[in-house]
Design a protein around this motif. Structure first.
Motif, PDB file in Angstrom:
ATOM      1  N   SER A  10       0.846  -1.194   0.000  1.00 50.24           N
ATOM      2  CA  SER A  10       0.000   0.000   0.000  1.00 50.24           C
ATOM      3  C   SER A  10       0.881   1.244   0.000  1.00 50.24           C
ATOM      4  O   SER A  10       1.864   1.327   0.745  1.00 50.24           O
ATOM      5  CB  SER A  10      -0.902   0.009   1.233  1.00 50.24           C
ATOM      6  N   SER A  45      -0.504   4.232   0.566  1.00 51.89           N
ATOM      7  CA  SER A  45      -1.178   5.237   1.385  1.00 51.89           C
ATOM      8  C   SER A  45      -0.601   5.247   2.798  1.00 51.89           C
ATOM      9  O   SER A  45      -0.157   4.220   3.320  1.00 51.89           O
ATOM     10  CB  SER A  45      -2.681   4.943   1.453  1.00 51.89           C
ATOM     11  N   GLU A  46      -0.596   6.414   3.421  1.00 50.84           N
ATOM     12  CA  GLU A  46      -0.122   6.557   4.793  1.00 50.84           C
ATOM     13  C   GLU A  46      -1.139   5.960   5.758  1.00 50.84           C
ATOM     14  O   GLU A  46      -2.349   6.102   5.564  1.00 50.84           O
ATOM     15  CB  GLU A  46       0.089   8.035   5.114  1.00 50.84           C
ATOM     16  N   PRO A  47      -0.676   5.261   6.796  1.00 52.96           N
ATOM     17  CA  PRO A  47      -1.625   4.691   7.763  1.00 52.96           C
ATOM     18  C   PRO A  47      -2.376   5.786   8.511  1.00 52.96           C
ATOM     19  O   PRO A  47      -1.821   6.865   8.784  1.00 52.96           O
ATOM     20  CB  PRO A  47      -0.721   3.897   8.709  1.00 52.96           C
ATOM     21  N   SER A  48      -3.623   5.519   8.840  1.00 54.02           N
ATOM     22  CA  SER A  48      -4.430   6.490   9.575  1.00 54.02           C
ATOM     23  C   SER A  48      -3.998   6.515  11.039  1.00 54.02           C
ATOM     24  O   SER A  48      -3.266   5.638  11.513  1.00 54.02           O
ATOM     25  CB  SER A  48      -5.910   6.108   9.491  1.00 54.02           C
ATOM     26  N   ASN A  49      -4.470   7.524  11.777  1.00 54.64           N
ATOM     27  CA  ASN A  49      -4.171   7.605  13.197  1.00 54.64           C
ATOM     28  C   ASN A  49      -4.699   6.389  13.937  1.00 54.64           C
ATOM     29  O   ASN A  49      -4.067   5.890  14.879  1.00 54.64           O
ATOM     30  CB  ASN A  49      -4.773   8.891  13.792  1.00 54.64           C
ATOM     31  N   GLU A  50      -5.866   5.919  13.524  1.00 56.47           N
ATOM     32  CA  GLU A  50      -6.453   4.737  14.158  1.00 56.47           C
ATOM     33  C   GLU A  50      -5.578   3.508  13.927  1.00 56.47           C
ATOM     34  O   GLU A  50      -5.383   2.683  14.836  1.00 56.47           O
ATOM     35  CB  GLU A  50      -7.861   4.478  13.611  1.00 56.47           C
ATOM     36  N   GLN A  51      -5.051   3.379  12.717  1.00 56.85           N
ATOM     37  CA  GLN A  51      -4.168   2.251  12.421  1.00 56.85           C
ATOM     38  C   GLN A  51      -2.864   2.334  13.223  1.00 56.85           C
ATOM     39  O   GLN A  51      -2.389   1.330  13.749  1.00 56.85           O
ATOM     40  CB  GLN A  51      -3.868   2.210  10.926  1.00 56.85           C
ATOM     41  N   LEU A  52      -2.314   3.529  13.322  1.00 53.63           N
ATOM     42  CA  LEU A  52      -1.086   3.716  14.090  1.00 53.63           C
ATOM     43  C   LEU A  52      -1.320   3.400  15.569  1.00 53.63           C
ATOM     44  O   LEU A  52      -0.477   2.778  16.223  1.00 53.63           O
ATOM     45  CB  LEU A  52      -0.584   5.147  13.939  1.00 53.63           C
ATOM     46  N   GLN A  55      -3.619   1.358  16.788  1.00 56.40           N
ATOM     47  CA  GLN A  55      -3.808  -0.079  16.937  1.00 56.40           C
ATOM     48  C   GLN A  55      -2.468  -0.815  16.875  1.00 56.40           C
ATOM     49  O   GLN A  55      -2.236  -1.773  17.624  1.00 56.40           O
ATOM     50  CB  GLN A  55      -4.754  -0.605  15.853  1.00 56.40           C
ATOM     51  N   ARG A  56      -1.571  -0.349  16.005  1.00 55.25           N
ATOM     52  CA  ARG A  56      -0.250  -0.976  15.894  1.00 55.25           C
ATOM     53  C   ARG A  56       0.546  -0.803  17.185  1.00 55.25           C
ATOM     54  O   ARG A  56       1.225  -1.723  17.641  1.00 55.25           O
ATOM     55  CB  ARG A  56       0.518  -0.375  14.722  1.00 55.25           C
TER      56      ARG A  56
END
Length: 213
Positions: free
Chosen positions: A37, A39-46, A48-49
């Motif tokens: 991908s 695309s830059e990860p969203s804040n929510e994805q960051l 969760q990581r």
């Protein structure tokens, strides 16, 4: 994900073309390669990581114990995965990027066995932690010979100390030796019971934190 039924090719491990073969819970499976991908990860994805990383780092050294003590397997999830899911959802506090584990919400064992009664933790001697609890054998599934499980965690050193099997419910006390390098550090403690058969466990109790002498 596809399950290989041991056909003419049988199972395989590793990358072949656009699929990867591996073993999962006793089954030969294959997965397609993940798509890259841009695309830059969203804040929510960051977020969760970061939660996932915190929990994995904390629980991984306890995986062998958790596979014995953490409730019952649900569907395709292992006991360790159940523990991961709970802690990611319930035991993280703070706001990105300053997330951390709320140790008071950590649960290292789940089950129907009667848990510790009035358990306490104290420090009276250098490099020793003293645990005490009250008698409650004979209630429900509990028995005198239930094994005591004690877990200590030192956040500054990122180290666990685990004691299991040497002490029974009926003993009512346990002195746990800790590394001398823990001196001056704060440690968090949890206690639970495991039946002599190893089939039943209690839900762990958070005992609080103490400073090692």
């Amino acid at each position: 994900m596809g399950i290989i039924k041991k056909g003419i090719l049988g199972g395989f491990s590793g990358k072949v073309g656009q699929v990867v073969g591996s073993s999962w819970r006793g089954l030969d499976v294959m997965r397609s390669l993940p798509k890259k991908s841009n695309s830059e990860p969203s804040n929510e994805q960051l977020e969760q990581r970061q939660k996932f990383g915190l929990v994995v780092n904390f629980l991984s050294p306890l995986k062998g114990m958790l596979e014995k003590t953490y409730g019952r397997v649900s569907g395709s999830k292992s006991k360790f995965n159940l523990a991961l899911s709970y802690h990611i959802q319930e035991a993280i506090t703070g706001v990105m990027p300053n997330l951390e584990i709320d140790f008071s919400k950590v649960v290292l064992s789940r089950g129907e066995l009667l848990g510790p009664k009035a358990a306490t933790v104290a420090v009276n001697t250098v490099a020793e932690i003293n645990f005490n609890w009250q008698a409650n054998s004979g209630t429900g599934l509990s028995s005198d010979d239930d094994q005591v499980i004690m877990v200590l965690y030192n956040p500054s050193k990122k180290l666990h100390v685990v004691e299991q099997g040497s002490t029974k419910r009926v003993d009512l006390s346990l002195t746990l030796q800790v590394p001398t390098l823990f001196s001056g550090d704060v440690v968090h403690g949890w206690m639970a019971f495991l039946s002599a058969s190893g089939k039943d466990s209690s839900t762990s109790v958070y005992l609080g934190k103490v400073t090692v002498l």
